[in-house]
Design a protein around this motif. Structure first.
Motif: not given
Length: 167
Positions: A54-58, A100-101, A123-127, A130-133
């Motif tokens: 629950n952080e970041g732009y979204y 990529s996955l 998990w990839g979609l969630n990322s 956040t960190d994969l943006l």
């Protein structure tokens, strides 16, 4: 999930009642895929719900995704589309996703592998939020350029999209 469990029971009944080996092979292939999908699903969903960031732009948005699991799963990746309109550098406004996955063949070696699961996909979609943006290799070039030009205005546009489409 209840529908899928019922389907597995029907498939087992069909397998035991048919002598045609082609039909049995086809049913077994679907059954294996379905078993992979059902295995531990409830526990995985609960775990994911408690660990979503629950952080970041979204952070205040609720985004829906459609996951189409092909018959050849887990040898090939599922097809994923974002159903919620979003302003994101790695997701187009029409829902295509750059992750990529989800690629069957990936140059960087992080593409799909039979050892991956739907949990990895989630998990990839969630990322992606956040960190994969990734603003450096965008699918939505306009959104990435907007971020580079004016981060505050980018944040405002993201929030406008969330208010309008992701509540």
């Amino acid at each position: 999930m209840l529908t899928l469990a019922s389907k597995l029971k029907r498939d087992d009944a069909v397998k035991s009642g048919h002598s045609n080996s082609a039909t049995a092979d086809s049913t077994r292939r679907v059954s294996i895929r379905d078993r992979l999908l059902v295995k531990g699903s409830a526990q995985k969903v609960a775990e994911l719900e408690t660990n979503l960031p629950n952080e970041g732009y979204y952070q205040s948005g609720k985004f829906q995704f459609e996951i189409d699991v092909p018959e050849a799963y887990n040898m090939v990746p599922p097809k994923v589309k974002c159903l919620t309109r979003i302003w994101h550098p790695n997701i187009t406004e029409t829902g295509e996703i750059c992750l990529s996955l989800l690629r069957e063949h990936s140059i960087d070696g992080t593409g799909w592998a039979p050892t991956r699961t739907l949990k990895d996909v989630v998990w990839g979609l969630n990322s992606l939020f956040t960190d994969l943006l990734n603003f450096d290799d965008p699918l939505n070039i306009e959104a990435a350029e907007h971020h580079l030009r004016d981060k505050d205005d980018f944040r405002c546009k993201v929030q406008d999209f969330i208010k309008q489409y992701a509540r």
